[in-house]
Design an enzyme around this catalytic site. Structure first.
Site, PDB file in Angstrom:
ATOM      1  N   ASN A 213       0.841  -1.203   0.000  1.00  0.00           N
ATOM      2  CA  ASN A 213       0.000   0.000   0.000  1.00  0.00           C
ATOM      3  C   ASN A 213       0.872   1.247   0.000  1.00  0.00           C
ATOM      4  O   ASN A 213       2.104   1.144  -0.015  1.00  0.00           O
ATOM      5  CB  ASN A 213      -0.969  -0.023   1.191  1.00  0.00           C
ATOM      6  CG  ASN A 213      -0.225  -0.057   2.513  1.00  0.00           C
ATOM      7  OD1 ASN A 213       0.505   0.867   2.853  1.00  0.00           O
ATOM      8  ND2 ASN A 213      -0.374  -1.157   3.258  1.00  0.00           N
ATOM      9  N   PRO A 310      -2.728 -11.572  10.636  1.00  0.00           N
ATOM     10  CA  PRO A 310      -2.932 -11.343  12.076  1.00  0.00           C
ATOM     11  C   PRO A 310      -3.034  -9.850  12.356  1.00  0.00           C
ATOM     12  O   PRO A 310      -2.387  -9.045  11.674  1.00  0.00           O
ATOM     13  CB  PRO A 310      -1.647 -11.914  12.708  1.00  0.00           C
ATOM     14  CG  PRO A 310      -0.639 -11.938  11.612  1.00  0.00           C
ATOM     15  CD  PRO A 310      -1.398 -12.125  10.332  1.00  0.00           C
ATOM     16  N   ASP A 311      -3.849  -9.480  13.326  1.00  0.00           N
ATOM     17  CA  ASP A 311      -3.920  -8.070  13.749  1.00  0.00           C
ATOM     18  C   ASP A 311      -2.877  -7.877  14.849  1.00  0.00           C
ATOM     19  O   ASP A 311      -3.051  -8.328  15.983  1.00  0.00           O
ATOM     20  CB  ASP A 311      -5.326  -7.723  14.243  1.00  0.00           C
ATOM     21  CG  ASP A 311      -5.479  -6.223  14.445  1.00  0.00           C
ATOM     22  OD1 ASP A 311      -4.559  -5.602  15.028  1.00  0.00           O
ATOM     23  OD2 ASP A 311      -6.500  -5.662  13.988  1.00  0.00           O
ATOM     24  N   ILE A 312      -1.791  -7.221  14.485  1.00  0.00           N
ATOM     25  CA  ILE A 312      -0.648  -7.101  15.397  1.00  0.00           C
ATOM     26  C   ILE A 312      -1.033  -6.281  16.629  1.00  0.00           C
ATOM     27  O   ILE A 312      -0.777  -6.680  17.770  1.00  0.00           O
ATOM     28  CB  ILE A 312       0.549  -6.455  14.654  1.00  0.00           C
ATOM     29  CG1 ILE A 312       0.927  -7.311  13.438  1.00  0.00           C
ATOM     30  CG2 ILE A 312       1.744  -6.292  15.589  1.00  0.00           C
ATOM     31  CD1 ILE A 312       1.876  -6.643  12.458  1.00  0.00           C
ATOM     32  N   PHE A 332      -3.241   3.520  15.429  1.00  0.00           N
ATOM     33  CA  PHE A 332      -3.514   4.569  14.452  1.00  0.00           C
ATOM     34  C   PHE A 332      -4.691   4.128  13.590  1.00  0.00           C
ATOM     35  O   PHE A 332      -4.924   2.925  13.418  1.00  0.00           O
ATOM     36  CB  PHE A 332      -2.287   4.818  13.557  1.00  0.00           C
ATOM     37  CG  PHE A 332      -1.436   5.956  14.043  1.00  0.00           C
ATOM     38  CD1 PHE A 332      -0.708   5.836  15.213  1.00  0.00           C
ATOM     39  CD2 PHE A 332      -1.375   7.147  13.328  1.00  0.00           C
ATOM     40  CE1 PHE A 332       0.076   6.884  15.677  1.00  0.00           C
ATOM     41  CE2 PHE A 332      -0.594   8.208  13.771  1.00  0.00           C
ATOM     42  CZ  PHE A 332       0.136   8.080  14.953  1.00  0.00           C
TER      43      PHE A 332
HETATM   44  O1  C5P Z   1      -8.010  -2.163  11.351  1.00  0.00           O
HETATM   45  P1  C5P Z   1      -7.114  -1.083  10.881  1.00  0.00           P
HETATM   46  O2  C5P Z   1      -6.070  -1.548   9.906  1.00  0.00           O
HETATM   47  O3  C5P Z   1      -7.794   0.139  10.384  1.00  0.00           O
HETATM   48  O4  C5P Z   1      -6.360  -0.641  12.214  1.00  0.00           O
HETATM   49  C1  C5P Z   1      -5.332   0.265  12.210  1.00  0.00           C
HETATM   50  C2  C5P Z   1      -4.436   0.064  13.424  1.00  0.00           C
HETATM   51  O5  C5P Z   1      -4.209  -1.310  13.668  1.00  0.00           O
HETATM   52  C3  C5P Z   1      -3.080   0.642  13.192  1.00  0.00           C
HETATM   53  O6  C5P Z   1      -2.546   1.013  14.448  1.00  0.00           O
HETATM   54  C4  C5P Z   1      -2.324  -0.523  12.596  1.00  0.00           C
HETATM   55  O7  C5P Z   1      -0.928  -0.379  12.786  1.00  0.00           O
HETATM   56  C5  C5P Z   1      -2.879  -1.688  13.370  1.00  0.00           C
HETATM   57  N1  C5P Z   1      -2.950  -2.963  12.607  1.00  0.00           N
HETATM   58  C6  C5P Z   1      -2.149  -4.027  12.982  1.00  0.00           C
HETATM   59  N2  C5P Z   1      -2.240  -5.218  12.330  1.00  0.00           N
HETATM   60  C7  C5P Z   1      -3.119  -5.388  11.328  1.00  0.00           C
HETATM   61  C8  C5P Z   1      -3.939  -4.316  10.922  1.00  0.00           C
HETATM   62  C9  C5P Z   1      -3.814  -3.118  11.590  1.00  0.00           C
HETATM   63  O8  C5P Z   1      -1.336  -3.861  13.910  1.00  0.00           O
HETATM   64  N3  C5P Z   1      -3.191  -6.544  10.717  1.00  0.00           N
END
Ligand code: C5P
Length: 407
Positions: A213, A310-312, A332
Site C-alpha cells: 500500500n 494477524p492483527d498485530i 492509528f
Molecule cells: O483495522 P485497521 O487496519 O484500520 O487498524 C489500524 C491500526 O491497527 C493501526 O494502528 C495498525 O498499525 C494496526 N494494525 C495491525 N495489524 C493489522 C492491521 C492493523 O497492527 N493486521
C-alpha cells in the site's frame, strides 16, 4: 520547529582536518535558527580560515584571548556568559587533554574553563586518527571528561583522511546537528523503552510480485525520532520503506505482516509503550508461488485467494502486560471520512487506551498531517502541522499519560 531555534551557541574549532565539516555544521546551525559565535584555535586556522566561518556565521570570528575588540578585553568571560552551550567540533586529542587538565593558554580552552559550569554545557565532538582515538591516554581523557560533566558525542567509523580505516572520524554535520537537537529536547521519556511499527507491509504473490500500500512510513519514523530525542530507547520495526533510520534508533526491517508480528513479539517484552503506525495489509494471498507465475498467452488470469493477516495491534493489546497496564498501546487509524466515529469505534475494537485518527488519503506520503487523539474520555485535535511537530506533540501527550498511569 527545531529545539535549537533561538539558541546562541559558541562553536569552537580546534586543529583537525575534520574542521571542513564544521563549516557545514555552522551553516546548518544558522539555518536551524541558532546564532553562532565561532572561536578558533591557532591550529584550527591551519585547516580553515576565519573568513569562511565569519561568512557562514555572519559574525566576526575570535581567535585570540588578547582580542582588543572586547571593551574589557575579556573575550573568554563575555563570550562564555552569553552562550546556551559551547560546542567544540572538531575536538583534537590535544584539545581534549587540555580540557582535562584545565589548561587555558588559548581563547577556546580558556573559555571552556571559565564558563559557568551549571549553566553553559560543554559539548565535544572528537576527531582524530584511529590510533590516537584508541590510545589509552585518549580513552582515559574521554572517560574523565564525562565524569567532569562534559557531554561527549560519539565518533564516526570509516575511512580517515590519513588513509587508515577505523574509529575516530568526527561525526558528519547533520549527525552533530541531530545530537544537538536531542541535547536540547526535554527528556520526558527518559529511560523508557518504546516499540514503534511503521510503513506498509508487502505480501508476496510470487518472487517478483506482491501486494502493498501507499504508506510512506514518515509518521512512524517521525515518532521514533521524537521518542529518541525525548530520551527513550526506541526500536522501530519497519516495513519496506527507503527512509533513513533516525539517529539513535534501533531498526528492524521486515516485509510481510507475519514478519512484522514476529519482530514485534520478539521486541515487545521490554517495552513500556507500543505505537502501531504501520499500515499492515489486512489480507495476504492464500498461497505464494516459489517461481514467477508466467503469462502463458492463453488469456487466463491467475486465481488469487486471500487469507486474513494477524492483527498485530490487537494481539499485543490483549497480552497480559498490556492488560495489566505495564504496556501502553497506541493505535492509528487512517480513515477517509467520519474520523471521530470511526476512530472511536476502532479504539474499542482494538482494545487500546489511545487511538490516533488521521485522514488516510490526505496524509499518505506527505510531510504534513493532522491528528485526532481519541481516548475513553473523548477526543483532542492536534491541528495541521509537519509530521515531526505532530510526533513531538504525540510523544509529550503519551509521556503525560504515563505519568498519570504511574501516579
Ligand atoms: O483495522 P485497521 O487496519 O484500520 O487498524 C489500524 C491500526 O491497527 C493501526 O494502528 C495498525 O498499525 C494496526 N494494525 C495491525 N495489524 C493489522 C492491521 C492493523 O497492527 N493486521
Amino acid at each position: 520547529m527545531s529545539t535549537l531555534a533561538g539558541k546562541h551557541i559558541v562553536l569552537g574549532l580546534s586543529g583537525g582536518i575534520a574542521a571542513y565539516k564544521s563549516a557545514e555544521l555552522c551553516r546548518a546551525l544558522v539555518k536551524a535558527g541558532v546564532t553562532v559565535q565561532v572561536v578558533m584555535t591557532e591550529a584550527a586556522e591551519h585547516f580553515m580560515t576565519a573568513v569562511t566561518l565569519q561568512a557562514l556565521s555572519g559574525r566576526p570570528v575570535y581567535t585570540s584571548q588578547w582580542d582588543a575588540r572586547e571593551g574589557n578585553n575579556m573575550a573568554h568571560i563575555n563570550l562564555s556568559r552569553e552562550a546556551d552551550a559551547i560546542v567544540v567540533a572538531p575536538a583534537s586529542a590535544d584539545f581534549m587533554a587540555k580540557l582535562l587538565h584545565g589548561r587555558a593558554d588559548d581563547l577556546l580552552s580558556l573559555m571552556c574553563l571559565a564558563r559557568p559550569i551549571d549553566q553553559v554545557p560543554l559539548i565535544v565532538a572528537p576527531a582524530m586518527n584511529r590510533e590516537m582515538w584508541a590510545n589509552p591516554a585518549t580513552q582515559r581523557n574521554v572517560a574523565q571528561l564525562r565524569v567532569d560533566g562534559v557531554h561527549m558525542l560519539d565518533v564516526g567509523q570509516g575511512d580517515q583522511a590519513c588513509g587508515e580505516t577505523g574509529d575516530g572520524r568526527m561525526l558528519e554535520a547533520d549527525e552533530i546537528l541531530e545530537d544537538l537537537e536531542a541535547f536540547f529536547t526535554p527528556k520526558v521519556l527518559a529511560g523508557r523503552q518504546l516499540l514503534v511499527t511503521a510503513g506498509p507491509t508487502y505480501e508476496a504473490i510470487d518472487p517478483v510480485r506482491g501486494i502493498t500500500n501507499l504508506s510512506s512510513g514518515k509518521m512512524g519514523f517521525a515518532i521514533a525520532r521524537a521518542a529518541h530525542m525525548a530520551g527513550a530507547h526506541v526500536t522501530l520495526v519497519a516495513g519496506p520503506v527507503s527512509l533513513p533510520t533516525p539517529r539513535g534508533v534501533r531498526r528492524v526491517d521486515v516485509r510481510s505482516a507475519r514478519d512484522m508480528l514476529q519482530a514485534v513479539e520478539q521486541n515487545v517484552g521490554a517495552a513500556q509503550v507500543f505505537i502501531s503506525t504501520a499500515a499492515v495489509a489486512d489480507w495476504r494471498p492464500a498461497t505464494s508461488a516459489d517461481q514467477k507465475i508466467k503469462k502463458d498467452g492463453s488469456g487466463q488470469t491467475p486465481q488469487l485467494g486471500f487469507v486474513e493477516n494477524p492483527d498485530i495491534l490487537a494481539t499485543v493489546a490483549k497480552s497480559p502486560r498490556a492488560q495489566a497496564g505495564e504496556l501502553f498501546c497506541v493505535g492509528f487509524a487512517a480513515e477517509s471520512h467520519d474520523l471521530l466515529a470511526h476512530a472511536t469505534a476502532k479504539r474499542e475494537r482494538k482494545g487500546v487506551p489511545l487511538l490516533v485518527g488521521n485522514i488516510g488519503p490526505a496524509t499518505f506520503g506527505q510531510d504534513d498531517n493532522a491528528l485526532l487523539l481519541v481516548d475513553a474520555q473523548g477526543a483532542r485535535e492536534l491541528p495541521h502541522a509537519s509530521k515531526q511537530v505532530l510526533a513531538t506533540q504525540l510523544i509529550e501527550d503519551i509521556a503525560r499519560r504515563l505519568g498519570a498511569l504511574k501516579a
